[in-house]
Write a protein that holds these residues in place. Structure first.
Motif, PDB file in Angstrom:
ATOM      1  N   UNK A  12       0.794  -1.141  -0.098  1.00 58.74           N
ATOM      2  CA  UNK A  12       0.122  -0.012  -0.036  1.00 58.74           C
ATOM      3  C   UNK A  12       0.935   1.313  -0.079  1.00 58.74           C
ATOM      4  N   UNK A  13       1.947   1.312   0.676  1.00 58.55           N
ATOM      5  CA  UNK A  13       3.033   2.141   1.062  1.00 58.55           C
ATOM      6  C   UNK A  13       3.660   2.538  -0.452  1.00 58.55           C
ATOM      7  N   UNK A  14       4.254   1.466  -1.200  1.00 57.73           N
ATOM      8  CA  UNK A  14       4.685   1.524  -2.292  1.00 57.73           C
ATOM      9  C   UNK A  14       3.568   2.033  -3.283  1.00 57.73           C
ATOM     10  N   UNK A  15       2.565   1.724  -3.492  1.00 57.75           N
ATOM     11  CA  UNK A  15       1.444   2.194  -4.519  1.00 57.75           C
ATOM     12  C   UNK A  15       1.303   3.568  -4.118  1.00 57.75           C
ATOM     13  N   UNK A  16       1.142   4.097  -2.869  1.00 58.95           N
ATOM     14  CA  UNK A  16       0.947   5.584  -2.606  1.00 58.95           C
ATOM     15  C   UNK A  16       2.116   6.259  -3.225  1.00 58.95           C
ATOM     16  N   UNK A  17       3.392   5.907  -2.832  1.00 58.45           N
ATOM     17  CA  UNK A  17       4.706   6.676  -3.478  1.00 58.45           C
ATOM     18  C   UNK A  17       4.595   6.824  -4.903  1.00 58.45           C
ATOM     19  N   UNK A  18       4.267   5.463  -5.723  1.00 62.41           N
ATOM     20  CA  UNK A  18       4.234   5.330  -7.226  1.00 62.41           C
ATOM     21  C   UNK A  18       3.242   6.390  -7.651  1.00 62.41           C
TER      22      UNK A  18
END
Length: 150
Positions: free
Chosen positions: A32-38
């Motif tokens: 979820x955090x990786x997707x938010x950064x992307x």
């Protein structure tokens, strides 16, 4: 018949409840955090590639001379620019380019060498540049005239 209906309802309830618990247990907060950064990077837009010149005129040279030059590449976007390939239109031109990511506002280079051996006459060569920029394919050109050796 009533027992079969009650059994079916109980079975469906159990299946849907079990699926719900298993699905929520599989959520990885790191993803979820990786997707938010992307998504935050995507909202900045694509890099924008700009050249100091799109055509290099080497003038007049004598057959056999090697012409060297440089195109400066600037990233005018808000995310890193990555040049993925640089391909000349023929084997007489050899390019080298910045392979590292070019940060926003920074510059890189595309160096080239044109070998005029056996190339008498007007010359118009191209170099195709591919990148992760908004316009992902650009063409830069070399032109000039090669005169025969006396």
């Amino acid at each position: 018949m009533k027992k079969q209906i009650l059994f079916s309802i109980a079975l469906f309830t159990l299946i849907f409840t079990a699926c719900e618990k298993k699905a929520s247990a599989k959520i990885n907060t790191t993803n979820i955090e990786t997707a938010k950064e992307r998504d935050a990077k995507l909202s900045l837009g694509a890099p924008i590639i700009e050249f100091d010149q799109k055509e290099y005129d080497f003038g007049t040279v004598t057959e056999g001379e090697k012409v060297q030059g440089v195109f400066k590449v600037t990233n005018s976007g808000k995310v890193d620019l990555i040049i993925t390939s640089v391909k000349p239109s023929c084997g007489c031109t050899t390019p080298e380019y910045t392979k590292e990511a070019i940060a926003p506002g920074a510059t890189g280079e595309i160096k080239f060498e044109f070998n005029s051996a056996n190339r008498v006459g007007k010359q118009n060569k191209s170099i195709t540049v591919k990148s992760n920029a908004e316009k992902n394919t650009e063409v830069i050109r070399l032109k000039g005239t090669v005169i025969a050796k006396s």
